[in-house]
Design an enzyme around this catalytic site. Sequence first.
Site, PDB file in Angstrom:
ATOM      1  N   GLU A 328       0.802  -0.970  -0.044  1.00 62.59           N
ATOM      2  CA  GLU A 328      -0.106   0.199   0.014  1.00 62.59           C
ATOM      3  C   GLU A 328       0.831   1.236   0.077  1.00 62.59           C
ATOM      4  O   GLU A 328       0.535   2.269   0.507  1.00 62.59           O
ATOM      5  CB  GLU A 328      -0.843  -0.128   1.100  1.00 62.59           C
ATOM      6  N   GLU A 430      -6.679 -10.145  -2.971  1.00 63.79           N
ATOM      7  CA  GLU A 430      -7.457  -9.938  -1.711  1.00 63.79           C
ATOM      8  C   GLU A 430      -8.938  -9.851  -1.935  1.00 63.79           C
ATOM      9  O   GLU A 430      -9.569  -9.004  -1.352  1.00 63.79           O
ATOM     10  CB  GLU A 430      -6.871  -8.996  -0.730  1.00 63.79           C
TER      11      GLU A 430
END
Length: 553
Positions: A328, A430
């Site tokens: 991220e 995910e």
Amino acid sequence: MSEILLFTPLLLLLFLGSPVVSSYDGPLYDSTAYTECKLEPEEPLYNGGVLKDQRPNSRELILDNGDRVNSLFFYLQNLTPGTKYCFSIWIKINGGDSALVRASLLTEETTLECIGTVIAKEGCWSFLKGGFVLSSPSNSTLYIQSSDNSRDIEIAIASASLQPFTEQQWRLNQETKINQARKRAVTIHVSDREGTRLQGAAITFEQVSRDFPFGSAIAKTIIGNPQYQKWFIERFNAAVFENELKWDATEHIRGQLDYTIPDQMLQFVRSNQIIARGHNIFWENPKFIPKWVLNLTRPELESAINFRIQSLMNRYKEQFIHWDVNNEMLHFDFYEKNLGPNATLELFKTAHRADPLATLFMNEFNVVETCGDSDSTVDAYVERMRELKIGGVYMNGIGLQGHFDVPNAPLMRGILDKLATLGLPIWLTEVDISNNFSKEMQAIYLEEVLREGFSHPAVDGIMLWTALRQGGCYQMCLTDDDFNNLPAGKMVDKLLKAWQTGILEGQTDHYGSYSFFGFLGEYKVAAKYGNKTIDSTFSLSRGKETKHFNIQM
């Protein structure tokens, strides 16, 4: 070797025995996309679609702070609910080096704040690709304007296109892509020892494994849990550890390493021939960095980082096919704030030296889920990857988390098209659906996402974020605590069955041959002629030519 014939969507589906309608007169989806700025715009996709020969209107908007924003827009009439609308346009700006330009849709009932974005440049043309789906019929206004309201940005547009696809047309296009990317034609030739082809030999095929990696996150609750393990093994050929490899899980106290749990999870994975992704080495979000790391001096932080990489990756060298190196990093920047602008470069370089065979990934949220997050638009992702490549980073994996609310299939596909131009493997890493929805709606939305991912040729794997741990799952579970499938689990099983060839039986023709179109993977084949049976195996990998396999009785 003979070439596979090219089929229209209808004929191809008829050939494969899939349910079809009596006719198909819709357009083929155009996956063309661009991430490079061009001196001249290309021609519009679909010859413009419903925007053919339409010129945009212009309006100057005055914001609350007094700034004036130039907005271009199209009036759209009689849009139908459930139809997939694919939008694309070329954009050039004046008044700044670059600007994030966003397309939005104002309907009679609601506003879709973002249906596509592009980071446009001055002096050249940039390509925006996206789309939308409406839940009710509407007359609408499609706006194109800069998201940066602090500057006077002028926008020029060209080659605008809006193409509708009915749900039926969209599904047929998906099936065509699946047939092209996930299947291959096979011909089995059966002969005797003298080479004479045998007509009427009985042939049985069984697909025993899938080529496409489809898996889920697992948690430590799978250790010593035969019921969980059996349920997982029956479905998935790939796994990722939800939290157990993260820095805080393995070194909660500085210098005190504990790999007991991930070692046991890896043993389960390896003993069942399941591939595994490494998630993650570092995480930029300070909330998920070990607390003892946060206040280290720069030399101490550098030492701790090197120790983390060496201890983790030397222990698991060549055990994980991927590593999410710096999770991220489009949204957070702890390491670059504390170590300088080249910190991410060094993390990737050091990780590659530690495990050269692993594919190194960026892994980010809100890239395919939405275009409304300015930190992680598709162009922001592409620009960051290019910066790292210029800096000498060995990285060749695109990781898209995929934590969805209501999926926007045309937008998702347009973003995947743009990322595919990089020529790198794309993984949905995910995937889940928000728990704000009922379990039934989670299943419906998840099916949309999985069909989009599996049907896109550039997607090389899909991982669900559905680890069953104490207290439930992150957002979405596939089963209850007793491993009875919930709606999402039933839907996953349905798709896994549809995306596998299963068992086929037939007989060789007068040329001694039998042909079929099968999903990629490993197969067992048995040929029986008279009182003699021959068992064999073969692999079906991606390719355009027919796979030929000979059996001698």
